[in-house]
Design a protein around this motif. Structure first.
Motif, PDB file in Angstrom:
ATOM      1  N   CYS A 248      25.583  28.119 -16.450  1.00 62.16           N
ATOM      2  CA  CYS A 248      26.963  27.811 -15.981  1.00 62.16           C
ATOM      3  C   CYS A 248      26.208  26.522 -14.565  1.00 62.16           C
ATOM      4  CB  CYS A 248      28.494  28.224 -15.436  1.00 62.16           C
ATOM      5  SG  CYS A 248      29.630  27.388 -14.483  1.00 62.16           S
ATOM      6  N   MET A 249      25.299  27.131 -14.017  1.00 57.18           N
ATOM      7  CA  MET A 249      24.695  27.385 -12.849  1.00 57.18           C
ATOM      8  C   MET A 249      23.759  26.097 -12.950  1.00 57.18           C
ATOM      9  SD  MET A 249      23.508  30.610  -9.896  1.00 57.18           S
ATOM     10  CE  MET A 249      22.818  30.057  -9.071  1.00 57.18           C
ATOM     11  N   LEU A 250      23.247  26.132 -14.460  1.00 55.90           N
ATOM     12  CA  LEU A 250      21.873  25.343 -14.349  1.00 55.90           C
ATOM     13  C   LEU A 250      22.828  23.553 -14.974  1.00 55.90           C
ATOM     14  CD1 LEU A 250      19.290  26.218 -16.936  1.00 55.90           C
ATOM     15  CD2 LEU A 250      19.338  25.900 -14.907  1.00 55.90           C
ATOM     16  N   LEU A 251      24.378  24.155 -15.510  1.00 58.64           N
ATOM     17  CA  LEU A 251      25.018  22.975 -16.045  1.00 58.64           C
ATOM     18  C   LEU A 251      25.755  22.079 -14.775  1.00 58.64           C
ATOM     19  CD1 LEU A 251      26.947  24.093 -19.435  1.00 58.64           C
ATOM     20  CD2 LEU A 251      24.976  22.434 -19.058  1.00 58.64           C
ATOM     21  N   ARG A 252      26.112  22.642 -13.897  1.00 62.85           N
ATOM     22  CA  ARG A 252      26.535  22.666 -12.308  1.00 62.85           C
ATOM     23  C   ARG A 252      25.520  22.255 -11.521  1.00 62.85           C
ATOM     24  NH1 ARG A 252      31.140  26.909  -9.480  1.00 62.85           N
ATOM     25  NH2 ARG A 252      32.194  27.092 -11.548  1.00 62.85           N
ATOM     26  N   LEU A 253      24.113  22.130 -11.591  1.00 64.90           N
ATOM     27  CA  LEU A 253      22.909  21.927 -11.040  1.00 64.90           C
ATOM     28  C   LEU A 253      21.844  20.958 -11.646  1.00 64.90           C
ATOM     29  CD1 LEU A 253      23.058  25.115  -8.587  1.00 64.90           C
ATOM     30  CD2 LEU A 253      24.250  22.838  -7.675  1.00 64.90           C
ATOM     31  N   PRO A 254      22.297  20.531 -11.597  1.00 60.42           N
ATOM     32  CA  PRO A 254      21.054  19.392 -12.832  1.00 60.42           C
ATOM     33  C   PRO A 254      19.781  19.313 -12.008  1.00 60.42           C
ATOM     34  CG  PRO A 254      22.875  17.569 -11.902  1.00 60.42           C
ATOM     35  CD  PRO A 254      23.294  18.835 -11.592  1.00 60.42           C
ATOM     36  N   ASN A 255      19.732  19.620 -10.823  1.00 60.19           N
ATOM     37  CA  ASN A 255      18.168  19.718 -10.269  1.00 60.19           C
ATOM     38  C   ASN A 255      17.161  21.034 -10.158  1.00 60.19           C
ATOM     39  OD1 ASN A 255      18.861  16.458  -9.751  1.00 60.19           O
ATOM     40  ND2 ASN A 255      19.261  17.507  -8.107  1.00 60.19           N
ATOM     41  N   ILE A 256      18.229  21.866 -11.208  1.00 62.13           N
ATOM     42  CA  ILE A 256      17.459  23.375 -10.543  1.00 62.13           C
ATOM     43  C   ILE A 256      16.422  23.355 -12.080  1.00 62.13           C
ATOM     44  CG2 ILE A 256      17.767  25.456 -11.249  1.00 62.13           C
ATOM     45  CD1 ILE A 256      18.907  24.584  -8.525  1.00 62.13           C
ATOM     46  N   LYS A 257      15.400  23.565 -11.935  1.00 58.68           N
ATOM     47  CA  LYS A 257      13.737  24.006 -13.062  1.00 58.68           C
ATOM     48  C   LYS A 257      14.425  25.878 -13.301  1.00 58.68           C
ATOM     49  CE  LYS A 257      10.777  21.287 -11.074  1.00 58.68           C
ATOM     50  NZ  LYS A 257      11.851  20.457  -9.903  1.00 58.68           N
ATOM     51  N   PHE A 258      14.898  26.327 -12.675  1.00 58.92           N
ATOM     52  CA  PHE A 258      14.940  28.045 -13.052  1.00 58.92           C
ATOM     53  C   PHE A 258      16.312  28.337 -11.824  1.00 58.92           C
ATOM     54  CE2 PHE A 258      11.089  28.745 -11.159  1.00 58.92           C
ATOM     55  CZ  PHE A 258      11.505  30.055  -9.999  1.00 58.92           C
ATOM     56  N   VAL A 259      16.568  29.555 -12.892  1.00 57.55           N
ATOM     57  CA  VAL A 259      17.493  30.092 -11.495  1.00 57.55           C
ATOM     58  C   VAL A 259      17.596  31.196 -12.032  1.00 57.55           C
ATOM     59  CG1 VAL A 259      19.178  30.237 -13.132  1.00 57.55           C
ATOM     60  CG2 VAL A 259      20.306  30.900 -10.934  1.00 57.55           C
TER      61      VAL A 259
ATOM     62  N   THR B 115      29.765  37.028 -17.453  1.00 54.72           N
ATOM     63  CA  THR B 115      29.440  37.538 -16.873  1.00 54.72           C
ATOM     64  C   THR B 115      28.000  36.912 -16.558  1.00 54.72           C
ATOM     65  OG1 THR B 115      27.845  36.237 -19.006  1.00 54.72           O
ATOM     66  CG2 THR B 115      29.362  38.292 -19.720  1.00 54.72           C
ATOM     67  N   VAL B 116      26.802  37.762 -16.284  1.00 57.56           N
ATOM     68  CA  VAL B 116      25.618  37.252 -16.115  1.00 57.56           C
ATOM     69  C   VAL B 116      24.896  36.108 -16.269  1.00 57.56           C
ATOM     70  CG1 VAL B 116      23.363  37.553 -14.631  1.00 57.56           C
ATOM     71  CG2 VAL B 116      25.690  38.989 -14.359  1.00 57.56           C
ATOM     72  N   SER B 117      24.913  36.041 -17.160  1.00 61.16           N
ATOM     73  CA  SER B 117      23.883  35.045 -18.748  1.00 61.16           C
ATOM     74  C   SER B 117      25.086  33.897 -18.721  1.00 61.16           C
ATOM     75  CB  SER B 117      23.548  35.662 -19.975  1.00 61.16           C
ATOM     76  OG  SER B 117      25.104  36.518 -20.031  1.00 61.16           O
ATOM     77  N   LYS B 118      26.602  33.621 -18.796  1.00 61.26           N
ATOM     78  CA  LYS B 118      26.722  33.193 -18.900  1.00 61.26           C
ATOM     79  C   LYS B 118      27.013  31.227 -17.560  1.00 61.26           C
ATOM     80  CE  LYS B 118      30.865  34.480 -21.734  1.00 61.26           C
ATOM     81  NZ  LYS B 118      31.868  34.619 -21.948  1.00 61.26           N
ATOM     82  N   ALA B 119      27.021  32.927 -16.666  1.00 62.11           N
ATOM     83  CA  ALA B 119      26.926  32.599 -14.489  1.00 62.11           C
ATOM     84  C   ALA B 119      25.836  31.862 -14.658  1.00 62.11           C
ATOM     85  CB  ALA B 119      27.072  33.635 -13.999  1.00 62.11           C
ATOM     86  N   LEU B 120      24.576  32.026 -15.678  1.00 62.18           N
ATOM     87  CA  LEU B 120      23.460  31.144 -14.980  1.00 62.18           C
ATOM     88  C   LEU B 120      23.444  30.172 -16.000  1.00 62.18           C
ATOM     89  CD1 LEU B 120      20.742  34.020 -15.373  1.00 62.18           C
ATOM     90  CD2 LEU B 120      21.657  33.157 -13.460  1.00 62.18           C
TER      91      LEU B 120
END
Length: 395
Positions: free
Chosen positions: A243-254, A236-241
């Motif tokens: 996942c993105m925060l976990l994979r990309l520790p520098n991201i503040k928001f997606v 799902t999109v929400s799970k994917a988001l």
């Protein structure tokens, strides 16, 4: 902390690296079937390209964008034949083709950006090759558009951007924006931005060569609807988001943009509350969706409290979930969605520079994108700072 924006942000310089080209837009009554012969109901030639469009948006909002890209000042004979072949699909007249053959498209790309206030002094200019261009068929019945893109050739390489130009371009910049194209040059720009502690926003429109290297350096990511699941393979999109925060520790928001369905944003929370409840992200999204009041004439934003969001099989991240609604546009006023995502990103860039809170940012971006959709092409409908539709955000 947020602050009102009756005056421009203190730092208004945005540096963008990516696509800038020409769009050939033909409106048709309905999309043609194979072997159909139809006539366009309207036609327009306009500047295009993700970076060119988004930076034009920021310029009209009052920022000072600088663009890093590549154009060619002369149209080769091979390119003219290419233009003739594809535009014939759009059923444009033969006389027009001969006129196009004499045009210097690169000059028009530069001129249009400069008129809107985009600094093109960092563009690589070549007399050999072809500038990027896109054929766009806009279906008046479904309000959809079909794009056939031809990249510029030869593509921009890091050698096309002298180090002195790069350093000058980044001097005083508040944020760097990369649209995922020209990935080799973009990576050089991104690494220098990281050295200078300049935040980076990535436009993740689709899976592209080199995007993985770029996205690892990003502070903010704005995705097209299909990208999060395509990149993470989440269900799902929400799970994917998550996942993105976990994979990309520098991201503040997606942010995932969803067209007429608005957008979903996941914001990382740095100071984790040990007592925060763990919540399944799909269930939380469903509960936020139920809080919509059904009216989207004015964009709204619904948010969750800071919580530990869990995605089964992926992990848990302390974050805050937002749903932004799109602005409802009457069918009679909806002309073309080309470049709506670029307009959204341009508004997000402005919002970051102006320190908007997320709720205000998402509503602002939805308003700017909706304004764009009321005119043909990616740029005609982009609002200016003084536009009445933006008054409530600029005071």
């Amino acid at each position: 902390m947020s602050r009102d924006c009756d005056s421009l942000p203190e730092n208004t310089i945005v540096v963008g690296c990516g696509a800038a080209g020409v769009d050939f837009l033909a409106t048709v009554a309905t999309y043609p079937k194979p072997d159909d012969k139809i006539r366009s109901t309207s036609f327009k030639i306009q500047g295009g390209g993700n970076a060119g469009n988004a930076l034009t948006c920021t310029a009209r909002l009052g920022l000072k964008p600088r663009i890093i890209s590549k154009v060619f000042l002369y149209l080769s004979h091979l390119h003219c034949v290419h233009v003739f072949f594809f535009l014939s699909i759009l059923v444009l007249c033969f006389f027009y083709f001969h006129k196009v053959a004499d045009d210097t498209q690169g000059r028009e790309i530069l001129h249009e950006l400069e008129v809107d206030g985009v600094d093109t002094s960092f563009m690589a200019v070549s007399k050999e090759g072809t500038s990027p261009f896109t054929y766009i068929i806009v279906d008046s019945q479904t309000k959809s558009r079909t794009c056939i893109h031809t990249p510029g050739f030869p593509p921009m390489k890091p050698d096309d951007l002298p180090e002195s130009n790069l350093l000058t371009a980044l001097n005083g910049a508040r944020i760097v924006y990369l649209d995922g194209r020209l990935h080799e040059t973009a990576l050089v720009v991104a690494h220098e931005a990281v050295k200078k502690n300049i935040p980076i926003l990535i436009d993740a429109e689709r899976l592209r060569e080199g995007l993985d290297d770029l996205i690892k350096l990003a502070d903010y990511v704005v995705c097209a609807a299909r990208f999060p699941q395509a990149w993470t393979e989440a269900s799902t999109v929400s799970k994917a988001l998550v996942c993105m925060l976990l994979r990309l520790p520098n991201i503040k928001f997606v942010i995932a943009t969803l067209g007429k369905d608005g957008c979903i944003m996941l914001e990382r929370c740095v100071n984790e509350d040990p007592s925060a409840e763990e919540v399944v992200v799909d269930k939380l999204l469903e509960s936020l969706e139920m809080r919509k009041n059904g009216s989207t004439h004015i964009p709204t934003c619904i948010s969750s409290p800071v919580t530990k969001l869990h995605a089964e099989g992926i992990g848990t991240v302390c974050s805050r979930l937002y749903i932004g609604t799109a602005k409802n546009i009457p069918p009679s006023e909806l002309i073309d969605t080309t470049g709506a995502g670029d307009a959204f990103i341009g508004a997000v860039l402005y919002a970051i520079c102006a320190n908007f809170e997320p709720e205000k940012m998402l509503c602002f971006a939805a308003t700017v994108a909706a304004s764009k959709c009321r005119a043909l092409g990616a740029r005609s409908g982009l609002p200016y700072r003084i536009d009445p539709c933006l008054a409530s955000f600029m005071q």
